[in-house]
Design a protein around this motif. Structure first.
Motif, mmCIF file in Angstrom:
data_model
loop_
_atom_site.group_PDB
_atom_site.id
_atom_site.type_symbol
_atom_site.label_atom_id
_atom_site.label_comp_id
_atom_site.label_asym_id
_atom_site.label_seq_id
_atom_site.Cartn_x
_atom_site.Cartn_y
_atom_site.Cartn_z
ATOM 1 N N LYS A 150 0.753 -1.340 0.106
ATOM 2 C CA LYS A 150 0.063 0.006 0.015
ATOM 3 C C LYS A 150 0.788 1.336 0.097
ATOM 4 O O LYS A 150 0.236 2.352 -0.069
ATOM 5 N N THR A 151 2.206 1.324 0.221
ATOM 6 C CA THR A 151 3.045 2.436 0.207
ATOM 7 C C THR A 151 3.331 2.785 -1.085
ATOM 8 O O THR A 151 3.814 3.777 -1.504
ATOM 9 N N ARG A 153 1.899 3.930 -3.770
ATOM 10 C CA ARG A 153 1.264 5.005 -4.473
ATOM 11 C C ARG A 153 1.956 6.124 -3.919
ATOM 12 O O ARG A 153 2.316 7.251 -4.526
ATOM 13 N N LEU A 154 2.340 6.084 -2.473
ATOM 14 C CA LEU A 154 3.192 7.409 -1.976
ATOM 15 C C LEU A 154 4.371 7.487 -2.620
ATOM 16 O O LEU A 154 4.793 8.665 -2.906
ATOM 17 N N LYS A 157 4.273 8.788 -5.865
ATOM 18 C CA LYS A 157 4.205 10.387 -5.919
ATOM 19 C C LYS A 157 5.370 11.189 -5.966
ATOM 20 O O LYS A 157 5.630 12.183 -6.338
ATOM 21 N N PRO A 206 -10.312 7.610 -14.244
ATOM 22 C CA PRO A 206 -9.017 7.351 -14.208
ATOM 23 C C PRO A 206 -8.343 6.605 -15.383
ATOM 24 O O PRO A 206 -7.301 7.200 -16.026
ATOM 25 N N PRO A 228 -1.292 8.797 -10.582
ATOM 26 C CA PRO A 228 -1.864 9.249 -9.346
ATOM 27 C C PRO A 228 -2.729 10.471 -9.613
ATOM 28 O O PRO A 228 -3.715 10.617 -8.410
ATOM 29 N N LYS A 231 -5.953 9.398 -10.017
ATOM 30 C CA LYS A 231 -6.389 8.228 -9.159
ATOM 31 C C LYS A 231 -6.558 6.877 -9.926
ATOM 32 O O LYS A 231 -7.391 6.301 -9.539
ATOM 33 N N ARG A 233 -5.905 2.992 -10.983
ATOM 34 C CA ARG A 233 -5.761 1.882 -10.182
ATOM 35 C C ARG A 233 -4.850 1.004 -11.041
ATOM 36 O O ARG A 233 -4.377 1.260 -12.250
ATOM 37 N N GLN A 482 -1.431 -4.758 -7.368
ATOM 38 C CA GLN A 482 -2.808 -4.843 -7.104
ATOM 39 C C GLN A 482 -3.614 -5.132 -8.424
ATOM 40 O O GLN A 482 -4.751 -5.009 -8.495
#
Lengths: 522, 40
Positions: A150-151, A153-154, A157, A206, A228, A231, A233, A482
Motif C-alpha cells: 500500500k505504500t 502510491r506514496l 508520487k 482514471p 496518481p 487516481k 488503479r 494490485q
C-alpha cells in the motif's frame, strides 16, 4: 496483522543486509560485470544495506512487540516487511532483469531483424508492473506484506515530484518554433480528443486520464506520471500501458515503409515519427529504420520527441484540473465548485511544479554547469578537457586552409586553438557547426569530441535521477501487485478501442501535416 | 461511493489522500535538500 508478532521483517531485513554484504565482498562482481552493472554496486549495495538494516530493526521490534500496540504502527512498523520485499524486487528488476532483456534483445537482433527488448519496451517500468502482476497472481500477497504494498502510491508520487527536477524551462528555449507549435497542437489535440472520447464511451475517468496522457505525450512514462493525478488503479495502468505499447509497435512497423512509399524526406519523416509514434524508444527506432546511414532523421525525430516530453508538466496540470473538476461535479450538494476544485486538486502536483521551478532557476545546478539545448556543459578550464597537440595542429591546418567561410565559426575555432578547449556553450555551437565546412570524417569527429569533452552532468541531477528511478521502480512493482487476473477480466475492451482509434487518427493527421505543410526547415 | 474512492482505502496506508500527498512532498523535498546541501 494487528496485534500479532511477526518474524517476516526480521527475515527480509536480514536477507537484504546479507545481500549487501555478499555484494561488498565481491561474490557477484562477475555476474554484474557481465550484465554491465559493475558501476552500480556501490549504489545498490548501499540501498540494500540501509533499507535492510531499517527493516531488520523494525523486524526485531515486530517480533518482540505485536504490531498495532503503538499509535503510528500502521504507517511505520506494519509496512516494513513489505517494503523490504519490494526493494529486493526493485534490485532484481533494475540490476538483473532489465540488463538481461537488453542482452537478449541484442543477441536476438540478427535473427529477428530488430531489438525486441527496445521495440517492445522491456525496461524496468514494464518489467516492474509484470513482476507485480505475476507475484500477486502466482505467489499471492500475504497479510504481513499488504501494508508495504500500500505504500506504492506514496512512493510513486515522490517519483513524480522528483521528475519535476528533470525538466527545465531553458530546454524549451532551444526548440524550434515549428516543432513547438506542431507538437503542442498534437499533444493538446490528442489529450482533449481522448477525454471527449472517454466521455462518449463512458469509460471510467482514471482510465481515460491515463490513456489521454499516454497517447498524447510520450507513452508509458507519461501514463505513469499522470496515474496518481487521476487516481488510476493498477488495472487502469496495465491496460493503458499494454495498449500504448501495442499501438506503438504497430506504428513502428508501419511508419518506415509508408514514409518510404510516399517519398518523405528526412525532416518530414522525423517530424512524423516524433509526433505520431508514442514511445521515445520507438521514435528513435523508426527514425533509424527509415534512415540507418545518416542520423539526420533521428535528430529531427528527437527534437520533436523532446519537445513533446517537455509539455508533460503542462499535461499533468491540465489532467489534474480535469479530474478535480469531475470529482467536484459529483458533489452536487456543495455549490462552491471553485472551492471543491481546490480541495480535490492533488497537491503533490504542486510539489512537481515547485521542483520544476527550482530546477529552472538553477537551484540544483552546481557552479560551472550549464544546461544548453539538451546537453549539460561544464566549460570551466581543466587539463582533461583539452585537445591533444596533434588534434590542435589538424584544426589549425583546417582554419589556415580557408575552408571556413563563416566568421563566427572561424572565430570559435581560433579561440579553441588558443584555449585548447571550448570555454563557452556558444562557442560549442559554432565548433559543432564547423562540421558543415569539411567532408573529412576525422575532422568532423574531432569537432564532436571537442564538444563532448566539455559535456558533464552535475552530480546533483544524477542523484535526483537515481532517486526518481528507485521511486518509479518501487511504485510500479507495488502497483502491479494490485492487478489480479480477476480485475483484468472485468475491464479491458474500451482501452483497446480508444487507444487504437486515437493512435491511428493521430498518426494519420500527423502524416498529412508533415507531408504537405513541412518544408525543409524546422 | 465511486469505485475509485473505494479502491483508495486499499491503495494507501494513510487515512486521506491529502495526507499522503503532503508526506510525499515532505520526503521528496527533504531528499532534494540533502542533495543540494551535500553535493551542490
Amino acid at each position: 496483522m494487528n496485534n500479532q508478532k511477526s518474524i517476516a521483517g526480521l527475515l527480509i531485513g536480514g536477507g537484504l543486509v546479507l545481500y549487501a554484504i555478499i555484494l561488498k565482498i565481491g561474490y557477484l562482481n562477475d555476474v554484474l560485470k557481465y550484465l554491465g552493472q559493475a558501476k552500480t554496486i556501490d549504489v545498490h549495495s548501499g540501498v540494500a544495506l540501509w533499507v535492510g538494516m531499517l527493516v531488520l530493526l523494525i523486524g526485531i521490534l515486530n517480533f518482540i512487540v505485536p504490531v498495532g500496540k503503538f499509535k503510528h504502527d500502521s504507517i511505520v512498523r506494519a509496512p516494513a516487511p513489505g517494503i523490504g520485499i519490494i526493494i529486493l524486487l526493485c534490485i532484481l528488476n533494475r540490476y538483473y532483469l532489465e540488463p538481461i532483456f537488453k542482452i537478449w534483445g541484442k543477441a536476438l537482433q540478427p535473427a529477428l531483424g530488430f531489438d525486441f527488448a527496445t521495440i517492445f519496451g522491456f525496461n524496468y517500468i514494464l518489467l516492474g508492473i509484470l513482476i507485480g502482476i505475476l507475484w500477486v497472481n502466482i505467489i499471492k500477497i500475504p497479510a504481513w506484506m499488504l501494508p508495504g504494498v500500500k505504500t506504492g502510491r506514496l512512493i510513486l508520487k515522490m517519483g513524480i515530484i522528483t521528475l519535476g527536477a528533470m525538466y527545465s524551462i531553458t530546454e524549451l528555449r532551444y526548440m524550434g518554433s515549428l516543432s513547438i507549435t506542431m507538437v503542442f497542437a498534437f499533444v493538446m489535440g490528442t489529450v482533449f480528443f481522448v477525454l471527449w472520447f472517454g466521455k462518449i464511451f463512458k469509460t471510467e475517468k482514471p482510465l481515460t486520464g491515463v490513456l489521454a496522457s499516454g497517447l498524447g505525450v510520450c507513452g508509458v512514462s507519461a501514463a505513469v506520471a499522470v496515474a496518481p493525478v487521476v487516481k488510476a488503479r493498477g488495472i487502469d495502468m496495465a491496460y493503458s500501458i499494454g495498449m500504448l505499447l501495442l499501438v506503438g509497435v504497430v506504428g513502428l512497423f508501419v511508419f518506415p515503409p509508408v514514409g518510404k512509399a510516399v517519398g518523405m524526406n528526412e525532416i518530414q519523416f522525423g517530424a512524423w515519427a516524433g509526433t505520431g509514434l508514442l514511445n521515445s524508444a520507438q521514435v528513435a527506432a523508426a527514425a533509424l529504420v527509415f534512415d540507418p546511414h545518416t542520423i539526420e532523421t533521428l535528430k529531427v525525430a528527437e527534437i520533436f520527441n523532446i519537445t513533446r516530453v517537455l509539455i508533460l508538466p503542462l499535461i499533468v496540470i491540465v489532467l489534474a484540473l480535469w479530474f478535480a473538476k469531475g470529482e467536484a461535479a459529483e458533489n452536487v450538494e456543495k455549490l462552491n465548485v471553485g472551492k471543491i476544485l481546490i480541495d480535490k486538486f492533488p497537491i503533490f502536483v504542486i510539489g512537481f511544479i515547485f521542483m520544476f521551478t527550482l530546477m529552472s532557476v538553477g537551484f540544483f545546478t552546481p557552479k560551472g554547469f550549464e544546461l544548453h539545448g539538451k546537453n549539460w556543459y561544464n566549460v570551466t578550464p581543466s587539463e582533461k578537457k583539452q585537445l591533444k597537440k596533434e588534434e590542435l595542429a589538424k584544426i589549425k591546418d583546417f582554419v589556415d586552409s580557408g575552408a571556413v567561410t563563416s566568421p563566427m565559426v572561424k572565430e570559435a575555432l581560433e579561440k579553441l586553438l588558443v584555449d585548447k578547449q571550448i570555454t563557452s556553450t556558444t562557442q560549442a555551437d559554432y565548433v559543432l557547426k564547423a562540421q558543415d565546412f569539411t567532408k573529412d570524417k576525422e575532422l568532423k569527429k574531432l569537432f564532436k569530441d571537442a564538444d563532448k569533452k566539455v559535456h558533464g552532468k552535475p552530480i546533483t541531477i544524477e542523484i535526483m535521477r537515481e532517486y526518481m528511478l528507485w521511486f518509479f521502480a518501487y511504485g510500479l512493482i507495488a502497483l502491479g501487485m494490485q492487478i489480479t487476473w480477476q480485475t483484468m477480466k472485468q475491464a479491458g475492451g474500451k482501452a483497446a478501442v480508444i487507444g487504437a482509434i486515437t493512435g491511428f487518427l493521430k498518426a494519420f493527421l500527423a502524416f498529412w501535416v508533415c507531408l504537405y505543410l513541412l518544408k525543409e526547415t524546422i | 461511493m465511486s469505485e475509485a474512492k473505494k479502491d483508495d482505502r486499499l491503495l494507501s496506508v494513510f487515512a486521506s489522500e491529502r495526507r499522503e500527498d503532503t508526506i510525499a512532498m515532505i520526503i521528496a523535498f527533504i531528499l532534494a535538500a540533502i542533495v543540494v546541501v551535500f553535493f551542490k
